[in-house]
Design an enzyme around this catalytic site. Sequence first.
Site, PDB file in Angstrom:
ATOM      1  N   GLU A  79     -50.556  26.140  -7.274  1.00  0.00           N
ATOM      2  CA  GLU A  79     -51.944  25.776  -6.980  1.00  0.00           C
ATOM      3  C   GLU A  79     -52.834  26.277  -8.094  1.00  0.00           C
ATOM      4  OE1 GLU A  79     -55.992  26.635  -5.206  1.00  0.00           O
ATOM      5  OE2 GLU A  79     -54.611  27.893  -6.320  1.00  0.00           O
ATOM      6  N   CYS A 111     -50.119  24.892  -1.209  1.00  0.00           N
ATOM      7  CA  CYS A 111     -48.978  25.795  -1.042  1.00  0.00           C
ATOM      8  C   CYS A 111     -47.653  25.053  -0.854  1.00  0.00           C
ATOM      9  CB  CYS A 111     -49.206  26.715   0.156  1.00  0.00           C
ATOM     10  SG  CYS A 111     -50.791  27.527   0.102  1.00  0.00           S
ATOM     11  N   HIS A 233     -44.248  29.495   5.971  1.00  0.00           N
ATOM     12  CA  HIS A 233     -45.246  29.762   4.939  1.00  0.00           C
ATOM     13  C   HIS A 233     -46.176  30.819   5.537  1.00  0.00           C
ATOM     14  CE1 HIS A 233     -48.576  29.517   2.271  1.00  0.00           C
ATOM     15  NE2 HIS A 233     -49.367  28.983   3.173  1.00  0.00           N
TER      16      HIS A 233
HETATM   17  N1  CAA Z   1     -58.505  44.920  15.795  1.00  0.00           N
HETATM   18  C1  CAA Z   1     -57.466  44.050  15.923  1.00  0.00           C
HETATM   19  N2  CAA Z   1     -57.614  42.706  15.732  1.00  0.00           N
HETATM   20  C2  CAA Z   1     -58.831  42.252  15.382  1.00  0.00           C
HETATM   21  C3  CAA Z   1     -59.938  43.114  15.226  1.00  0.00           C
HETATM   22  C4  CAA Z   1     -59.736  44.494  15.456  1.00  0.00           C
HETATM   23  N3  CAA Z   1     -60.722  45.373  15.333  1.00  0.00           N
HETATM   24  N4  CAA Z   1     -60.992  42.361  14.860  1.00  0.00           N
HETATM   25  C5  CAA Z   1     -60.569  41.075  14.817  1.00  0.00           C
HETATM   26  N5  CAA Z   1     -59.270  41.012  15.114  1.00  0.00           N
HETATM   27  C6  CAA Z   1     -58.405  39.828  15.151  1.00  0.00           C
HETATM   28  C7  CAA Z   1     -59.091  38.622  15.749  1.00  0.00           C
HETATM   29  O1  CAA Z   1     -59.055  38.648  17.160  1.00  0.00           O
HETATM   30  C8  CAA Z   1     -58.245  37.518  15.153  1.00  0.00           C
HETATM   31  O2  CAA Z   1     -57.025  37.405  15.862  1.00  0.00           O
HETATM   32  P1  CAA Z   1     -56.546  35.978  16.420  1.00  0.00           P
HETATM   33  O3  CAA Z   1     -56.467  35.095  15.201  1.00  0.00           O
HETATM   34  O4  CAA Z   1     -55.226  36.271  17.027  1.00  0.00           O
HETATM   35  O5  CAA Z   1     -57.598  35.521  17.356  1.00  0.00           O
HETATM   36  C9  CAA Z   1     -57.890  38.039  13.773  1.00  0.00           C
HETATM   37  O6  CAA Z   1     -58.141  39.453  13.811  1.00  0.00           O
HETATM   38  C10 CAA Z   1     -58.731  37.449  12.658  1.00  0.00           C
HETATM   39  O7  CAA Z   1     -60.065  37.572  13.038  1.00  0.00           O
HETATM   40  P2  CAA Z   1     -61.122  36.425  12.734  1.00  0.00           P
HETATM   41  O8  CAA Z   1     -60.560  35.104  13.155  1.00  0.00           O
HETATM   42  O9  CAA Z   1     -62.421  36.826  13.270  1.00  0.00           O
HETATM   43  O10 CAA Z   1     -61.112  36.516  11.139  1.00  0.00           O
HETATM   44  P3  CAA Z   1     -61.991  35.782  10.081  1.00  0.00           P
HETATM   45  O11 CAA Z   1     -63.050  34.952  10.675  1.00  0.00           O
HETATM   46  O12 CAA Z   1     -62.414  36.833   9.147  1.00  0.00           O
HETATM   47  O13 CAA Z   1     -60.963  34.765   9.359  1.00  0.00           O
HETATM   48  C11 CAA Z   1     -59.078  33.764   8.379  1.00  0.00           C
HETATM   49  C12 CAA Z   1     -59.570  34.881   9.303  1.00  0.00           C
HETATM   50  C13 CAA Z   1     -59.537  32.416   8.922  1.00  0.00           C
HETATM   51  C14 CAA Z   1     -57.560  33.797   8.349  1.00  0.00           C
HETATM   52  C15 CAA Z   1     -59.646  34.019   6.954  1.00  0.00           C
HETATM   53  O14 CAA Z   1     -59.116  35.205   6.448  1.00  0.00           O
HETATM   54  C16 CAA Z   1     -59.355  32.876   5.989  1.00  0.00           C
HETATM   55  O15 CAA Z   1     -60.103  31.895   5.926  1.00  0.00           O
HETATM   56  N6  CAA Z   1     -58.248  32.989   5.194  1.00  0.00           N
HETATM   57  C17 CAA Z   1     -57.883  31.948   4.225  1.00  0.00           C
HETATM   58  C18 CAA Z   1     -57.351  30.688   4.870  1.00  0.00           C
HETATM   59  C19 CAA Z   1     -55.966  30.843   5.453  1.00  0.00           C
HETATM   60  O16 CAA Z   1     -55.211  31.724   5.113  1.00  0.00           O
HETATM   61  N7  CAA Z   1     -55.614  29.920   6.348  1.00  0.00           N
HETATM   62  C20 CAA Z   1     -54.297  29.889   6.921  1.00  0.00           C
HETATM   63  C21 CAA Z   1     -53.820  28.507   7.212  1.00  0.00           C
HETATM   64  S1  CAA Z   1     -53.972  27.482   5.757  1.00  0.00           S
HETATM   65  C22 CAA Z   1     -52.575  27.799   4.846  1.00  0.00           C
HETATM   66  O17 CAA Z   1     -51.633  28.345   5.317  1.00  0.00           O
HETATM   67  C23 CAA Z   1     -52.546  27.366   3.418  1.00  0.00           C
HETATM   68  C24 CAA Z   1     -52.870  28.549   2.574  1.00  0.00           C
HETATM   69  O18 CAA Z   1     -51.989  29.314   2.219  1.00  0.00           O
HETATM   70  C25 CAA Z   1     -54.250  28.750   2.188  1.00  0.00           C
END
Ligand code: CAA
Length: 389
Positions: A79, A111, A233
């Site tokens: 990528e 990916c 992945h």
């Molecule tokens: N203690 C324990 N857990 C906690 C917590 C705490 N204090 N606070 C939050 N959490 C948990 C939440 O409950 C949530 O769990 P669930 O998903 O089981 O509900 C988890 O932590 C993440 O919290 P949020 O959803 O609030 O996190 P966020 O809004 O910051 O976003 C994300 C998370 C969407 C993965 C972000 O990091 C992101 O956009 N990452 C890049 C995109 C990505 O990786 N996507 C994956 C699919 S796409 C793909 O696979 C292709 C690729 O490689 C890019």
Amino acid sequence: MTIGIDKIGFYTPNQYVDLVELALKRRIDPAKFTIGIGQDKMAVAPLSQDVVSMGANAAAKILTPEDKAAIDLVILGTESGVDNSKAGALIIHRLLKLPNTARVLEIKEACYGATAGLQYAKLHLLQNPKAKALVIGSDIARYGLETSGEVTQGAGAVALLLSAEPHILALDLPSSYYSEDIDDFWRPLDQLTAEVDGKYSTTAYIEFFEKVFKDYQAKTGLTLEDYAAITYHLPYTKMGLKALKQVLPMASDEKQTELQQHYQQETLYSRQVGNIYTGSLYLALLSLLNNDRVLKPGMRIGLYSYGSGAVAEFFSGKLQPNYTKYLDPIYYLELFEKRQKLTIADYEAQFKAQLEPIAPGQVLENQDPSAQFYFAGVVDKKRQYKEIK
Ligand code: CAA
């Protein structure tokens, strides 16, 4: 005749960020990163490591002179390629001194690129069973400082040597794939950091998994009971688990426990490295094979590949007799142990420097004792790579 993975090599740069420290700096509960996201450390590439040098480093680890002589196909899935036109695979091909009688190219689909390369290589080897193919997935995942994707960055490369009668994993011939034009993650041509609709990307990942898993079941008759483990992945380690949980109810209680136990083993490396985009599925496979003491030859492994944008594929393979002889778990333990922790300030400074173009004439030195190849700077707009003798 079987076709599949004969050897697997992995390289990650020798510096990382501790995600508890990053969470504290960002005023986030560390448990969100370590439990909610499921990541402990994140590899950071210095300026002197890019996808080409990392890919060459991953491959150099596994190739013998005999392997090199037999390679007639080299594919880099990435990528984060370093040129809009020329395939980075050509530079890797030169650095590794591979035969000129090889077909050499680069594949882009987020990916998914390395899986596209692996499937192309599989077909190629069915027609050319005496040859070997080198497929590399190499990436630097960048979302940006203080973004929600920051904790899911990483850097590294996986090299797969594919052949007939492979020593590690013989691939089953069928495969199920699904593609749809969606905007869950993308990177405009003028950007070094990705754009992402984070929540949408996670639901798309799971929906696509369910589609290809069910299609594969319909095509092959294989059910969850037929797999010792399913590798994913892993953009972050919680992601694959969410997908696995969608299909677990289809299995017996005993199988559900077994699959979840194996899943933990496949996440061990990713927890230390982060997302390496194209190489991530194969890093999960390597982690499983190097760490799981319950797996045995003859057992079947499922593989789920997902590239945003989006293309998904599910396929499988069987572990070969004596496959553990072709692995080197101690090497990777040491590779992780030898890494240096960056302060958050150092990581931020390096991140900002990476977003700037390399100044003409700027000479980069190698910073990683475990690297054989490094990126040395740009001369006359041409990227320079050096080998440490
Ligand atoms: N203690 C324990 N857990 C906690 C917590 C705490 N204090 N606070 C939050 N959490 C948990 C939440 O409950 C949530 O769990 P669930 O998903 O089981 O509900 C988890 O932590 C993440 O919290 P949020 O959803 O609030 O996190 P966020 O809004 O910051 O976003 C994300 C998370 C969407 C993965 C972000 O990091 C992101 O956009 N990452 C890049 C995109 C990505 O990786 N996507 C994956 C699919 S796409 C793909 O696979 C292709 C690729 O490689 C890019």
